[in-house]
Scaffold this motif. Structure first.
Motif, PDB file in Angstrom:
ATOM      1  N   TYR A  59       0.870  -1.184   0.000  1.00 39.43           N
ATOM      2  CA  TYR A  59       0.000   0.000   0.000  1.00 39.43           C
ATOM      3  C   TYR A  59       0.903   1.229   0.000  1.00 39.43           C
ATOM      4  N   ASP A  60       0.369   2.337  -0.474  1.00 34.70           N
ATOM      5  CA  ASP A  60       1.116   3.594  -0.415  1.00 34.70           C
ATOM      6  C   ASP A  60       0.543   4.527   0.642  1.00 34.70           C
ATOM      7  N   ILE A  61      -0.794   4.509   0.742  1.00 33.31           N
ATOM      8  CA  ILE A  61      -1.401   5.327   1.789  1.00 33.31           C
ATOM      9  C   ILE A  61      -2.383   4.476   2.600  1.00 33.31           C
ATOM     10  N   MET A  62      -2.504   4.839   3.840  1.00 37.63           N
ATOM     11  CA  MET A  62      -3.395   4.091   4.738  1.00 37.63           C
ATOM     12  C   MET A  62      -4.071   5.081   5.683  1.00 37.63           C
ATOM     13  N   ILE A  63      -5.365   4.860   5.878  1.00 36.97           N
ATOM     14  CA  ILE A  63      -6.118   5.665   6.846  1.00 36.97           C
ATOM     15  C   ILE A  63      -6.697   4.690   7.867  1.00 36.97           C
ATOM     16  N   TYR A  64      -6.614   5.051   9.122  1.00 38.06           N
ATOM     17  CA  TYR A  64      -7.025   4.105  10.154  1.00 38.06           C
ATOM     18  C   TYR A  64      -7.564   4.830  11.379  1.00 38.06           C
ATOM     19  N   ARG A  65      -8.205   4.051  12.204  1.00 36.04           N
ATOM     20  CA  ARG A  65      -8.677   4.516  13.503  1.00 36.04           C
ATOM     21  C   ARG A  65      -8.093   3.570  14.530  1.00 36.04           C
ATOM     22  N   ALA A  66      -7.596   4.112  15.605  1.00 38.16           N
ATOM     23  CA  ALA A  66      -6.968   3.239  16.604  1.00 38.16           C
ATOM     24  C   ALA A  66      -7.346   3.688  18.004  1.00 38.16           C
ATOM     25  N   LYS A  67      -7.226   2.776  18.933  1.00 37.72           N
ATOM     26  CA  LYS A  67      -7.320   3.136  20.354  1.00 37.72           C
ATOM     27  C   LYS A  67      -5.982   2.797  20.985  1.00 37.72           C
ATOM     28  N   ARG A  68      -5.317   3.817  21.465  1.00 37.86           N
ATOM     29  CA  ARG A  68      -4.013   3.629  22.113  1.00 37.86           C
ATOM     30  C   ARG A  68      -4.218   3.512  23.621  1.00 37.86           C
ATOM     31  N   ARG A  69      -3.328   2.799  24.249  1.00 34.41           N
ATOM     32  CA  ARG A  69      -3.391   2.669  25.712  1.00 34.41           C
ATOM     33  C   ARG A  69      -2.329   3.555  26.346  1.00 34.41           C
TER      34      ARG A  69
END
Lengths: 193, 107
Positions: A59-69
């Motif tokens: 992939y060249d670009i990625m969009i994401y949602r995350a939950k960090r601790r």
């Protein structure tokens, strides 16, 4: 008018016992964070992954949602965008609504002369934060370094396994694991022009 | 009379199977996970078909990837598995036996 913003900047260095190509596979893979790095990540959702023309990358670009601790029991959500710039270099921007903070990351892998640690990972982080968080600058920087150090140590067994498989001639190249939300939901559109 | 089974490979077990699931390299490109399930020995390839992580056994009724969460729930019949991923549907199951601490895998 925008509120006054404050900049926090730090450079984090870690090293790996494995060759740069193996560390690079690991760096491109974001989907493993909620499993392999569950101490520092609670969730990861792939919103979109796209390739540009003739790209050799997965992939060249990625969009994401995350939950960090943070400190394990406290988690916060972030929305992120990353772009693979070239081999061994990724840029990434994340917005953290809870802290009204935007963080950017320039992640670079460099070959090292150290035979025991042939790969150096250099992460430059530049954050735009509100005043309150800026007052906690030293704590923020310490947390970022801790987060990176934990992830690096948790990634070493991943890299060890990949090196073992490679040594045995088992080639399973890095592949995105999940269908993105884009693929799952946009495929359901029924109204066409 | 049963037809002769073709031996794929064998290797020494690292310990007693009763203590839980074990991983064994049978050949250069074949690593398996061995455990007891409903009173019999089950043997599966333990190389995740996605990127090769070492699959782990959970409660002796599923095997899962620690890197990306690919999971196979095990049925009772040989090769009967239910995957949580549309691309990676199958994981190979082998027949085998343990003789004097040696694991033997058959086609």
């Amino acid at each position: 008018m925008n509120k006054a913003r404050h900049i926090i900047r730090t450079v984090i260095k870690n090293r790996s016992r494995f060759p740069i190509d193996i560390v690079w596979e690991n760096a491109q893979d974001l989907e493993h964070v909620q499993f392999l790095h569950s101490r520092t990540n609670k969730e990861f959702h792939l919103l979109y992954a796209g390739k540009e023309n003739n790209s050799a990358f997965e992939y060249d670009i990625m969009i994401y949602r995350a939950k960090r601790r943070l400190l394990y029991f406290f988690s916060f959500e972030s929305i992120g965008f990353r772009r693979i710039i070239t081999d061994y270099n990724i840029h990434q921007v994340e917005y953290i609504p809870l802290f009204a903070t935007t963080s950017s990351l320039n992640s670079l892998l460099v070959k090292s002369d150290d035979p025991e640690y042939p790969t150096l990972m250099v992460d430059e982080v530049v954050m735009e934060v509100p005043r309150l968080l800026f007052l906690l600058k030293h704590w923020v920087i310490k947390s970022l370094h801790r987060h990176a150090r934990i992830q690096c140590s948790e990634d070493e067994p991943f890299r060890e396994r990949r090196a073992l498989l490679r040594g045995k001639g088992i080639t399973l190249p890095f592949r995105i694991f999940n269908d993105s939300v884009w693929e799952r939901l946009c495929a359901k559109f029924e109204v066409r022009s | 009379m049963q037809p002769a089974r073709k031996l794929l490979g064998s290797a020494k077990m690292p310990g007693e199977l009763d203590s839980g699931a074990m991983h064994v390299w049978i050949a250069e490109k074949l690593e398996v996970i061995v455990f007891r399930n409903a009173g019999r020995i089950r043997i599966f390839s333990s190389i995740c078909p996605h990127m090769g992580a070492q699959l782990q056994c959970h409660r002796n009724n599923s095997i899962a990837c620690p890197w990306h969460g690919l999971c196979f729930k095990l049925g009772q019949a040989k090769g009967e598995v239910e995957s949580n991923h549309r691309k990676y549907r199958r994981i190979r199951e082998y027949e085998g036996e343990i003789v004097n601490g040696e694991l033997r895998i058959y086609e």
